[in-house]
Design a protein around this motif. Structure first.
Motif, PDB file in Angstrom:
ATOM      1  N   SER A  87       5.466   6.189   0.179  1.00 38.54           N
ATOM      2  CA  SER A  87       4.746   5.184   0.960  1.00 38.54           C
ATOM      3  C   SER A  87       3.238   5.350   0.824  1.00 38.54           C
ATOM      4  N   LEU A  88       2.790   6.596   0.822  1.00 37.14           N
ATOM      5  CA  LEU A  88       1.359   6.857   0.644  1.00 37.14           C
ATOM      6  C   LEU A  88       0.909   6.438  -0.757  1.00 37.14           C
ATOM      7  N   ALA A  89       1.699   6.788  -1.767  1.00 38.63           N
ATOM      8  CA  ALA A  89       1.345   6.438  -3.146  1.00 38.63           C
ATOM      9  C   ALA A  89       1.325   4.929  -3.349  1.00 38.63           C
ATOM     10  N   ASN A  90       2.268   4.218  -2.725  1.00 33.89           N
ATOM     11  CA  ASN A  90       2.315   2.761  -2.877  1.00 33.89           C
ATOM     12  C   ASN A  90       1.014   2.111  -2.439  1.00 33.89           C
ATOM     13  N   ILE A 198      -0.536  12.070  14.932  1.00 34.03           N
ATOM     14  CA  ILE A 198      -1.516  11.019  14.651  1.00 34.03           C
ATOM     15  C   ILE A 198      -0.942   9.698  15.146  1.00 34.03           C
ATOM     16  N   LYS A 199      -1.617   9.090  16.078  1.00 33.51           N
ATOM     17  CA  LYS A 199      -1.110   7.885  16.723  1.00 33.51           C
ATOM     18  C   LYS A 199      -1.207   6.670  15.789  1.00 33.51           C
ATOM     19  N   ASN A 200      -0.265   5.766  15.968  1.00 30.59           N
ATOM     20  CA  ASN A 200      -0.280   4.454  15.291  1.00 30.59           C
ATOM     21  C   ASN A 200      -0.363   4.550  13.770  1.00 30.59           C
ATOM     22  N   THR A 201       0.342   5.514  13.177  1.00 29.73           N
ATOM     23  CA  THR A 201       0.310   5.627  11.711  1.00 29.73           C
ATOM     24  C   THR A 201       0.920   4.404  11.031  1.00 29.73           C
ATOM     25  N   GLN A 202       1.829   3.713  11.732  1.00 30.34           N
ATOM     26  CA  GLN A 202       2.421   2.522  11.134  1.00 30.34           C
ATOM     27  C   GLN A 202       1.348   1.498  10.774  1.00 30.34           C
ATOM     28  N   GLU A 203       0.300   1.421  11.585  1.00 34.88           N
ATOM     29  CA  GLU A 203      -0.774   0.461  11.321  1.00 34.88           C
ATOM     30  C   GLU A 203      -1.535   0.809  10.041  1.00 34.88           C
ATOM     31  N   LYS A 206       0.702  -0.547   7.348  1.00 31.28           N
ATOM     32  CA  LYS A 206       0.741  -2.010   7.372  1.00 31.28           C
ATOM     33  C   LYS A 206      -0.564  -2.617   6.856  1.00 31.28           C
ATOM     34  N   ASN A 207      -1.680  -1.974   7.203  1.00 30.81           N
ATOM     35  CA  ASN A 207      -2.996  -2.471   6.777  1.00 30.81           C
ATOM     36  C   ASN A 207      -3.365  -2.009   5.369  1.00 30.81           C
ATOM     37  N   ARG A 208      -2.507  -1.196   4.774  1.00 28.77           N
ATOM     38  CA  ARG A 208      -2.722  -0.676   3.414  1.00 28.77           C
ATOM     39  C   ARG A 208      -4.123  -0.063   3.269  1.00 28.77           C
ATOM     40  N   ASP A 209      -4.432   0.811   4.216  1.00 25.44           N
ATOM     41  CA  ASP A 209      -5.743   1.440   4.283  1.00 25.44           C
ATOM     42  C   ASP A 209      -5.762   2.698   3.400  1.00 25.44           C
ATOM     43  N   LYS A 210      -6.373   2.577   2.228  1.00 23.11           N
ATOM     44  CA  LYS A 210      -6.358   3.660   1.251  1.00 23.11           C
ATOM     45  C   LYS A 210      -7.086   4.905   1.754  1.00 23.11           C
ATOM     46  N   GLU A 211      -8.233   4.711   2.372  1.00 19.40           N
ATOM     47  CA  GLU A 211      -9.014   5.865   2.826  1.00 19.40           C
ATOM     48  C   GLU A 211      -8.279   6.629   3.915  1.00 19.40           C
ATOM     49  N   LYS A 212      -7.646   5.907   4.808  1.00 19.57           N
ATOM     50  CA  LYS A 212      -6.901   6.590   5.866  1.00 19.57           C
ATOM     51  C   LYS A 212      -5.656   7.261   5.323  1.00 19.57           C
ATOM     52  N   CYS A 213      -5.072   6.704   4.269  1.00 17.04           N
ATOM     53  CA  CYS A 213      -3.942   7.367   3.622  1.00 17.04           C
ATOM     54  C   CYS A 213      -4.387   8.666   2.958  1.00 17.04           C
ATOM     55  N   LYS A 214      -5.564   8.639   2.377  1.00 14.59           N
ATOM     56  CA  LYS A 214      -6.104   9.866   1.797  1.00 14.59           C
ATOM     57  C   LYS A 214      -6.305  10.920   2.877  1.00 14.59           C
ATOM     58  N   LYS A 215      -6.783  10.502   4.042  1.00 11.35           N
ATOM     59  CA  LYS A 215      -6.967  11.438   5.157  1.00 11.35           C
ATOM     60  C   LYS A 215      -5.637  11.953   5.678  1.00 11.35           C
TER      61      LYS A 215
END
Length: 249
Positions: A87-90, A198-203, A206-215
């Motif tokens: 999911s992170l890689a996607n 970490i709260k609300n990781t689903q968001e 859903k928002n496909r936030d690359k920087e937050k996925c890196k974090k």
């Protein structure tokens, strides 16, 4: 290194699984393991991982054995990966799914490193098959944080689920959440009592936030390191003996 540090290092060592391997051995910085589990090759059900589970979960696994002739002794106690990759890689790679994965030539270095590192004992645990291997931790994105939040909110309801029938021999098994009967005990059993959800990781997904996925990946490394530290301290002798018997030390 002292005994605990040696154990911790092995807990964080990447694992490669292949049913054609004959023995568990350390090759070029990876632990290569065969697999008796009947399904397709999966590092979190490699023979090496199964032996690990039977040590740190000895007090909760029925009969202290994960497998019986290659099948689960109980589907309530199934090996699984805590923090996943796809999911992170996607999101990071703008892929729709793992079947349309971008060439590694364009992967950022941190993602390539994470793919190699995340299959390690420090990132493996035992949860019900219905929650892990069959349902991506009750969510679409296979998120550890989302799953822990669900458990914290709904632990009592999970305790009242009917026992699962293991169709292979038609036996019934005790509900996992009646054995580990509180959320705090769940965290303690898995050596993650200090983990900060970490709260609300689903968001983020859903928002496909690359920087937050890196974090999120950075946080996963920290959590694996911390869990390896706790496990290596709590089970120093048992794991050192296990790794020694395998010739990894």
């Amino acid at each position: 290194m002292n005994t605990k540090e040696i154990v911790k290092k092995i807990l964080l060592t990447p694992i490669e699984c292949n049913k054609r391997y004959k023995t568990i051995k350390l090759v070029n910085g990876e632990i290569c393991s065969p697999q008796k589990y009947y399904c397709g090759e999966d590092c979190d059900m490699s023979d090496f991982a199964v032996g690990f589970y039977e040590i740190i979960y000895a007090n909760i696994i029925p009969g202290k054995k994960i497998l019986n002739n290659g099948f689960f002794t109980s589907k309530e106690f199934a090996g699984d990966t805590m923090n996943s990759f796809n999911s992170l890689a996607n999101i990071i790679l703008d892929n729709n799914d793992k079947n349309s994965r971008s060439s590694k030539d364009i992967w950022p270095d941190y993602l390539e490193k994470y793919e190699k590192d995340y299959h390690c004992l420090a990132n493996f645990w035992v949860i019900p098959m219905r929650h892990g291997r069959k349902s991506a931790k009750l969510g679409r994105y296979d998120s550890l944080d989302y799953y822990l939040q669900r458990l914290e909110d709904d632990y009592e309801s999970f305790k009242h689920d009917e026992a699962i029938k293991y169709t292979r021999d038609d036996n019934l098994y005790t509900n996992y959440f009646k054995i580990i009967d509180t959320f705090d005990k769940f965290l303690e059993v898995h050596c993650i009592s200090n983990y900060k959800i970490i709260k609300n990781t689903q968001e983020i997904y859903k928002n496909r936030d690359k920087e937050k996925c890196k974090k999120l990946i950075e946080n996963i490394y920290s959590s694996m390191e911390e869990r390896a530290e706790i496990i290596s301290k709590k089970y120093t002798n048992e794991l050192y003996q296990y790794f020694s018997r395998l010739g990894l030390i």
